[in-house]
Design a protein around this motif. Sequence first.
Motif, short mmCIF file in Angstrom:
data_model
loop_
_atom_site.label_atom_id
_atom_site.label_comp_id
_atom_site.label_asym_id
_atom_site.label_seq_id
_atom_site.Cartn_x
_atom_site.Cartn_y
_atom_site.Cartn_z
N THR A 62 30.93 39.24 40.94
CA THR A 62 31.59 39.10 39.65
C THR A 62 33.10 38.98 39.85
OG1 THR A 62 29.90 40.36 38.46
CG2 THR A 62 32.06 40.20 37.43
N VAL A 64 36.87 39.03 38.48
CA VAL A 64 37.70 39.57 37.40
C VAL A 64 39.15 39.31 37.74
CG1 VAL A 64 38.16 41.52 35.88
CG2 VAL A 64 36.00 41.44 37.15
N TYR A 73 37.69 47.06 33.91
CA TYR A 73 36.41 46.77 34.56
C TYR A 73 36.07 47.82 35.60
CZ TYR A 73 32.94 44.57 37.54
OH TYR A 73 31.80 44.34 38.27
N ASP A 76 34.86 51.12 34.23
CA ASP A 76 33.47 51.07 33.73
C ASP A 76 32.47 50.87 34.86
OD1 ASP A 76 34.26 51.50 31.13
OD2 ASP A 76 34.19 49.38 30.55
#
Length: 212
Positions: A62, A64, A73, A76
Amino acid sequence: MAEDLVFYTNPMSRGRIVRWMLEEVGHPYRTEVLEFGTAMKSPDYLAFNPMGKVPTIIHNGTVVTEAAAICAYLADAFPETGLAPPPGDLRRGPYYRWMFFAAGPVEAAISNKALGFEVPDERRGMVGYGGMNDVVNALEYAVTQSEYIAGDHFGAADVYVGSQIGWGMMFGTLEKRPAFEAYWQRISSRPAAVRAREIDDALAAARKQPSS
């Protein structure tokens, strides 16, 4: 494993904010240092960050970008760190409010001031932050309501907001109000903050050394 979290940065960039956040998280990560104008604009890097800037992270595939988004991010993605109020917690309101206030109005106002641009009084309604004094007063309010941005617990919003305050005072684009100095002193001495500065300062110093 470090390979599941890769950090693209330059020690003379906003990547220093994310370095601090990564050190707070404590998960192993691999650092890729990119040069401005060359590696950052390479086709390989542009393939996942079309802006050609740092910081960027890739976590388990992923991508970011944007320092505030990366901080949110990571908080979390690693909830065990307690760097973000859990979903449903009312503290999530001020946590998001002030993190993105710093990413929007504060970033824009400080950048414009550094460039010598001031919004004419009659045009303040056209820009998101109004005027510099409005931003500074709101920022002072944010750091005086509690010990940390979202209450009595340090979190990712403090990394991002605190970095804006620390840099602003260092470079003279944010006035050194007592509230800012007290807040910065509270958070900048954290072990993770010190480690992050030491890592990036060493990288910056090494880049200045003449090649043999």
